[in-house]
Scaffold this active site. Sequence first.
Site, PDB file in Angstrom:
ATOM      1  N   LYS A  22       0.823  -1.206   0.000  1.00  0.00           N
ATOM      2  CA  LYS A  22       0.000   0.000   0.000  1.00  0.00           C
ATOM      3  C   LYS A  22       0.857   1.256   0.000  1.00  0.00           C
ATOM      4  CE  LYS A  22      -1.526   2.178   3.543  1.00  0.00           C
ATOM      5  NZ  LYS A  22      -2.187   2.818   4.684  1.00  0.00           N
ATOM      6  N   ASN A  23       1.896   1.277   0.845  1.00  0.00           N
ATOM      7  CA  ASN A  23       2.712   2.484   0.988  1.00  0.00           C
ATOM      8  C   ASN A  23       3.551   2.775  -0.245  1.00  0.00           C
ATOM      9  OD1 ASN A  23       1.672   2.911   3.526  1.00  0.00           O
ATOM     10  ND2 ASN A  23       3.463   2.122   4.622  1.00  0.00           N
ATOM     11  N   CYS A 126      -4.097  13.348  12.807  1.00  0.00           N
ATOM     12  CA  CYS A 126      -4.689  12.023  12.695  1.00  0.00           C
ATOM     13  C   CYS A 126      -4.443  11.281  13.997  1.00  0.00           C
ATOM     14  CB  CYS A 126      -4.111  11.248  11.510  1.00  0.00           C
ATOM     15  SG  CYS A 126      -2.385  10.828  11.683  1.00  0.00           S
ATOM     16  N   ARG A 131       1.815  14.661  12.222  1.00  0.00           N
ATOM     17  CA  ARG A 131       2.463  14.448  10.937  1.00  0.00           C
ATOM     18  C   ARG A 131       2.450  15.724  10.096  1.00  0.00           C
ATOM     19  NH1 ARG A 131       1.304   8.491   8.495  1.00  0.00           N
ATOM     20  NH2 ARG A 131      -0.690   8.290   9.490  1.00  0.00           N
ATOM     21  N   PRO A 132       3.177  16.777  10.496  1.00  0.00           N
ATOM     22  CA  PRO A 132       3.106  18.054   9.807  1.00  0.00           C
ATOM     23  C   PRO A 132       3.635  17.981   8.379  1.00  0.00           C
ATOM     24  CG  PRO A 132       4.919  18.033  11.382  1.00  0.00           C
ATOM     25  CD  PRO A 132       4.133  16.792  11.621  1.00  0.00           C
ATOM     26  N   LEU A 135       7.812  20.152   5.964  1.00  0.00           N
ATOM     27  CA  LEU A 135       8.975  19.762   5.178  1.00  0.00           C
ATOM     28  C   LEU A 135       8.606  19.537   3.712  1.00  0.00           C
ATOM     29  CD1 LEU A 135      10.856  17.382   7.645  1.00  0.00           C
ATOM     30  CD2 LEU A 135      11.141  19.834   7.279  1.00  0.00           C
ATOM     31  N   ASP A 316       5.858   1.034  11.586  1.00  0.00           N
ATOM     32  CA  ASP A 316       4.629   0.369  11.174  1.00  0.00           C
ATOM     33  C   ASP A 316       4.545  -1.088  11.647  1.00  0.00           C
ATOM     34  OD1 ASP A 316       3.528   2.572  10.027  1.00  0.00           O
ATOM     35  OD2 ASP A 316       3.910   2.000   7.950  1.00  0.00           O
ATOM     36  N   ILE A 338       9.268   7.725  16.046  1.00  0.00           N
ATOM     37  CA  ILE A 338       8.771   8.339  14.803  1.00  0.00           C
ATOM     38  C   ILE A 338       7.504   9.152  15.035  1.00  0.00           C
ATOM     39  CG2 ILE A 338       8.087   7.906  12.422  1.00  0.00           C
ATOM     40  CD1 ILE A 338      10.958   7.103  13.016  1.00  0.00           C
ATOM     41  N   ARG A 408      -8.154  -0.777   5.356  1.00  0.00           N
ATOM     42  CA  ARG A 408      -7.325   0.242   4.710  1.00  0.00           C
ATOM     43  C   ARG A 408      -5.975  -0.314   4.287  1.00  0.00           C
ATOM     44  NH1 ARG A 408      -5.712   4.036   8.473  1.00  0.00           N
ATOM     45  NH2 ARG A 408      -4.598   4.897   6.699  1.00  0.00           N
TER      46      ARG A 408
END
Length: 431
Positions: A22-23, A126, A131-132, A135, A316, A338, A408
């Site tokens: 998925k990623n 989320c 998770r800005p 960057l 993950d 993370i 998902r």
Amino acid sequence: MDKIKITGGNKLNGVIPVSGAKNAALPLMIASLLTRETLTLENMPLLADITQLERILSNHGVDYTIAGKRAGATGDEGNTVHFTAREIVDTTAPYELVSRMRASFWVFAPLLARMGEARVSLPGGCAIGTRPVDLLLMAMEKLGAKIDIENGYVVATAKDGLRGAEIVFPKVTVGGTHTALMGAVLARGVTVLRNAAREPEIVDLAECLNKMGARIHGAGQSTVEIEGVTSLHGARHAVMPDRIEAGTYAMAVAMTGGDVLLAGARADLLQAALDVLTQTGAHIEETNEGLRVTRNGSGIAPVDVTTAPFPAFPTDLQAQFMALMTRAKGVSRITETIFENRFMHVQELARLGAHIRLEGDSAIVTGADHLDGAQVMATDLRASVSLVIAALAARGETTINRVYHLDRGFERLEHKLRGCGAIIERVSGQG
């Protein structure tokens, strides 16, 4: 709303086919915006996030068609999907779409590179942290984009096109690296990324972009060089196997015992996690078909882990590993570096009888003699599958609520586990 019911106690034995990642699939789909020609992606997983991104891309004018499976193929082979963005009909990604999937924010890079403008809603927070996107925006500004924030939207323009630049990331960022690659491939001149993310999904995107005519050198290393080109063409690319899915099922086998072949899995994509699993007492063998994972009779040894960017232990897999450690013979420490708020599964694991104490960014897990089935609730994608792993080894029945999180990121999870002897079923249409 669907639930999953699991009766624990069975070992896992058999074959689990590993789906496309998925990623990797999400940024590859977004890359289709960079060309008028067709991008064909093979080994696409059938997941809720994939379906949602298809809807989002359609909003920008991307046509997609799903090819039929080959004769004799089973439901475990990935789909082949053709994406064609002949005309970009809208450079705005509205809040109601972006808010449903954070990765969709990345469309602003190819829209900006190809069309010279993009208006994309800020994604907000989320469940596992903020998770800005600062960057990602910095990278585009370095490439010459003018960026403003207006009413919750990022409004970016590059009327004369993007231009190559040196981009130094102050910290490793997968989203920032994906975005910079998709912006730089059509920029004039040379772009150099420093402190770039090294994840295999980055390499997969770069390989696909190079097939489309890009000139990317060094993907998978901390320094990446991109020679800009004037246009990209269509290509055909197979999505890499899902290293997180492979690691998840490997941990499930380590939890229950048994012997499972993870068909299509590649050790080089998750070596740090495999090394940790070996320390717990599992045996892992690389074969021509994939990875064979076994644990026969021996108990689970406690191991300390710290999450970090690739090639270290992946965030993950942190929740899944914590589930495994709830049955270890001793105490383990799991440190998350993370994401903040990524210990939301702790209280649900505790409902099954796990002994976990939080100390800042670490969880101290004392292995229990046994876990007992209970009603639990999924809080995010990886947390939900950690509950599945725990339930497979728990006494009695566990009911996992809000399993839309699982859909998902895990294709046909119940089917794959049931094929290896797990007692698991989906109960549809209940709240």
